[in-house]
Design an enzyme around this catalytic site. Structure first.
Site, PDB file in Angstrom:
ATOM      1  N   GLU A 107      36.711  41.040  48.079  1.00 41.49           N
ATOM      2  CA  GLU A 107      37.151  42.428  48.121  1.00 41.49           C
ATOM      3  C   GLU A 107      36.007  43.281  47.571  1.00 41.49           C
ATOM      4  OE1 GLU A 107      41.406  42.997  46.752  1.00 41.49           O
ATOM      5  OE2 GLU A 107      41.031  40.937  46.079  1.00 41.49           O
ATOM      6  N   ARG A 134      39.496  27.778  39.647  1.00 40.72           N
ATOM      7  CA  ARG A 134      38.493  28.821  39.481  1.00 40.72           C
ATOM      8  C   ARG A 134      37.559  28.450  38.332  1.00 40.72           C
ATOM      9  NH1 ARG A 134      40.886  34.369  37.776  1.00 40.72           N
ATOM     10  NH2 ARG A 134      38.693  34.730  37.253  1.00 40.72           N
ATOM     11  N   LYS A 173      37.778  40.824  37.009  1.00 47.33           N
ATOM     12  CA  LYS A 173      37.040  41.968  37.527  1.00 47.33           C
ATOM     13  C   LYS A 173      37.473  43.254  36.822  1.00 47.33           C
ATOM     14  CE  LYS A 173      35.939  41.545  41.865  1.00 47.33           C
ATOM     15  NZ  LYS A 173      35.996  41.585  43.350  1.00 47.33           N
TER      16      LYS A 173
END
Length: 555
Positions: free
Chosen positions: A37, A265, A275
Site C-alpha cells: 500500500e 512477519r 507503519k
C-alpha cells in the site's frame, strides 16, 4: 518431471507447496506479486517479503508483479509510490511487465460488487460506524443482522449506483457483504466492501467517489493478474476466509485461481515495524525523516550503509516459517558485517583525535607510503597514505600508565602505526583544562613495512592519519533506536527511545576519502564499517556496524 527445487537455498513450507503444485500439474508456472500500500516507506519487514516473492519467481522461472494496492487515497502519496519502486530495484529485483495498480481495476471491482448485489450477497447498509461496531458483536458474542440486510437486490443495485454517482455523503452508507453475523471469524460478519470517499486519487483523479476496501480489491487483483500463490503475513490468516469467499462467489476473470498462504512477519528487536508508529516518529520529528539511518526502513538502512546483498542474505538467514518470533539485531548486523568484511576497502579515520609529534622525524618532510586497499584481496590494489613529523591518533589509544592488557601506546613504550613505523611515547602535555593535548614520540626509521613477527616485539598496532594532509570529517555513530527489545509493547513507545541512538564525532580521514562516494562502505580500521552519507553535502560518514557483535554484551 521437472525438478523445480533449488538445493542451494533453504527449503520451507511455501517451496514445498509450490513443488507439489507444479508436480501435480495444478500450475504450469508460478506467478507471485509484491502488493504494498503506498502509504509509507518500505521497512525491513517488507524486504523479507520482497525477497520471498521475487526470489521464488526467479528460482522457479515464473513472474512477480509489483502492484500498488491503492484503495485508500486519503493516506496515499506519489512520494511513497516512487520510493517503493526505488527500494525494490535497489534490492536487486525487477518486476514483470509494467507497474500495476489496484486502481487500474476500479471498474472491474465495481462490476464484481454489482454481481454480488445481484446474487443477494451484498447490500447497502446505512448504520453508522458506532452502530456497525455494536451490531458486529464481540469475540464471545455473535453479531446481529443489520436492519438493511434483507433489502431486495434490485433496490441495492440502485443504491450502489447512487453511491457511485455521489448521491450519498461520506459515512452515510457502505456496501457490505452478506456472509454470517454469527461467524467466529470477525472479518466474516458482513464486512464492508465499499465506502464513500470524496478524495482525489493519485492515479484516477476525481473519477471515483467510492473506493473498495483492501480485502475486496486485493483478492480480485490477484485473480485478474493470474497470481498463483498469494503470499502474506500471519495477521491476514483469518482474512483468508474472506479472500476465498469473494473469489468463490464471483465469475473469475480467468482460469487461474489464486490461493493465499501466510508466513510469519519480521519482528526485529529494538525497533518497531508498525507503519503507524513509523509515521509517528517522522511526523513528531523524533527522527530526521523516513530515511533516517536509525529507522528500519530500506531507505534508512541504505543511507546507513547496508548493502542489497546483506539484506538479501539476512532474509535468507531468518528463513520462512509460520511461527511468530523476535529476530535478534545481531543477525542483521552479522549479515552486513560478513558482506563488508569481504568487499569493503580499508582506510583509516581518527574519530577522537589527539596530535602526536615525532621529534626525531625530519621537519617539513612528508613521506608517501603504499598500503593495501584490502589485506586479503591483492586485486583491489594499493592506496597512498602519508607520513610526517605530525600525525593524529585516537586519544583513547594513549595512556600514561596501563596494565599488560592495554596493547596500545603507553608512556615509555612502543607501538606500531598501521602500515608505517614503530613509535615510542616519550612525554606528553595537557591543556589548561587538564585534557590531553599533545603526545611527543620518537620513531625507529628501520621499521617501515617490517612484519611484526620479524623479531621486533611491540604490543599492538594502532591507526593514525598524517596531520598536514588529513581531511576533516564528521562521524555519525548510530546505536539502537529504542532502549528496550520490544518497544511496540511499551505503553508509550516514544518514552523508550534511546537518547544515545546518535552520537556525533569530529575528526579526520585519509586524504583519499575527500571525494568518497556516497553509500560506498569502508572499513575504518579498528573503528568499524562506515559509508558517506547520501544526503549531507559535507564529508559525513555514517557508521554502519562495528567490527564485532556488541549486542549481546550490551543488552
Amino acid at each position: 518431471m521437472t525438478d523445480h527445487t533449488t538445493p542451494e537455498r533453504a527449503t520451507h513450507f511455501i517451496r514445498t507447496i509450490i513443488d507439489e503444485d507444479l508436480a501435480s500439474g495444478l500450475h504450469q508456472s508460478i506467478q507471485t506479486r509484491f502488493p504494498p500500500e503506498p502509504n509509507g516507506y518500505l521497512h525491513i519487514g517488507h524486504a523479507k517479503s520482497i525477497c520471498l516473492n521475487f526470489g521464488l519467481a526467479l528460482d522457479y522461472q515464473g513472474q512477480c508483479n509489483l502492484r500498488f494496492d491503492d484503495t485508500n487515497p486519503a493516506k496515499e502519496d506519489m512520494e511513497y509510490v516512487e520510493s517503493i519502486q526505488r527500494d525494490v530495484q535497489w534490492l536487486g529485483f525487477e518486476w514483470s511487465g509494467e507497474v500495476r495498480y489496484s486502481s487500474n481495476y476500479f471498474e472491474q471491482f465495481y462490476q464484481y460488487a454489482m454481481e454480488l448485489v445481484d446474487k443477494g450477497l451484498a447490500y447497502v447498509c446505512f448504520l453508522n460506524m458506532e452502530q456497525q461496531r455494536e451490531y458486529r458483536g464481540t469475540l464471545t458474542e455473535v453479531g446481529k443482522p443489520s436492519p438493511y440486510r434483507d433489502t431486495p437486490a434490485a433496490e441495492n443495485r440502485q443504491l450502489l449506483e447512487k453511491m457511485r454517482n455521489g448521491g450519498f455523503k461520506e459515512g452515510e452508507c457502505v456496501l457490505r457483504a452478506k456472509i454470517d453475523m454469527s461467524s467466529p471469524i470477525m472479518c466474516m460478519r458482513d464486512p464492508i466492501l465499499y465506502r464513500v470517499r470524496f478524495q482525489h486519487h493519485h492515479q484516477t483523479g476525481d473519477a471515483w467517489c467510492i473506493y473498495p476496501m483492501y480485502d475486496f480489491a486485493h483478492c480480485i487483483s490477484d485473480a485478474i493478474e493470474g497470481v498463483t500463490h498469494s503470499l502474506c503475513t500471519l495477521e491476514f490468516q483469518d482474512n483468508r476466509r474472506l479472500y476465498d469467499w469473494i473469489l468463490d462467489n464471483i465469475t473469475l476473470p480467468n482460469a487461474t485461481r489464486p490461493r493465499q498462504y501466510e508466513f510469519s512477519r519480521l519482528n526485529l528487536e529494538y525497533t518497531v515495524m508498525s507503519k503507524r508508529k513509523l509515521h509517528q516518529l517522522v511526523d513528531d520529528k523524533l527522527v530526521s525523516g523516513w530515511d533516517d539511518p536509525r529507522m528500519p526502513t530500506i531507505s534508512g538502512l541504505r543511507r546507513r550503509g547496508y548493502t542489497p546483498a546483506s539484506l538479501r542474505d539476512f532474509a535468507e538467514r531468518i528463513g520462512i516459517s509460520k511461527v511468530d518470533s523476535f529476530t535478534e539485531m545481531s543477525i542483521l548486523e552479522a549479515a552486513v558485517r560478513d558482506d563488508l568484511n569481504v568487499n569493503a576497502p580499508r582506510s583509516m579515520a581518527v574519530l577522537n583525535p589527539v596530535k602526536v609529534i615525532i621529534e626525531n622525524y625530519p621537519e617539513g618532510q612528508v613521506e608517501s607510503i603504499h598500503a593495501p586497499v584490502h589485506p586479503q584481496n591483492e586485486a583491489m590494489g594499493k592506496r597512498e597514505i602519508f607520513f610526517s613529523r605530525e600525525v593524529y591518533i585516537d586519544r583513547d589509544d594513549f595512556r600514561e600508565e596501563a596494565n599488560k592488557h592495554f596493547k596500545r601506546l603507553v608512556l615509555g613504550k612502543e607501538v606500531r602505526l598501521r602500515n608505517a613505523y614503530i613509535i615510542k611515547a616519550e612525554r606528553f602535555e595537557n591543556d589548561e583544562n587538564g585534557e590531553l593535548k599533545t603526545i611527543y614520540c620518537s620513531y625507529d626509521p628501520d621499521t617501515l613495512g617490517k612484519n611484526p613477527a620479524d623479531g621486533r616485539k611491540v604490543k599492538g598496532v594502532i591507526h593514525w592519519v598524517e596531520a598536514s594532509k588529513a581531511v576533516p570529517a564528521e562521524f555519525h555513530l548510530y546505536d539502537r533506536l529504542f532502549s528496550v527489545p520490544n518497544p511496540g509493547k511499551a505503553e508509550d513507545f516514544e518514552a523508550v527511545l534511546n537518547p544515545d541512538s546518535l552520537v556525533i564525532k569530529k575528526g579526520f580521514v585519509e586524504p583519499g576519502l575527500v571525494d568518497a562516494q556516497a553509500e560506498l562502505a569502508y572499513q575504518f580500521e579498528r573503528e568499524g564499517y562506515f559509508c558517506r552519507d547520501n544526503q549531507h553535502p559535507g564529508l559525513v560518514f555514517n557508521r554502519t556496524v562495528g567490527l564485532r557483535d556488541t549486542w549481546s554484551e550490551n543488552a
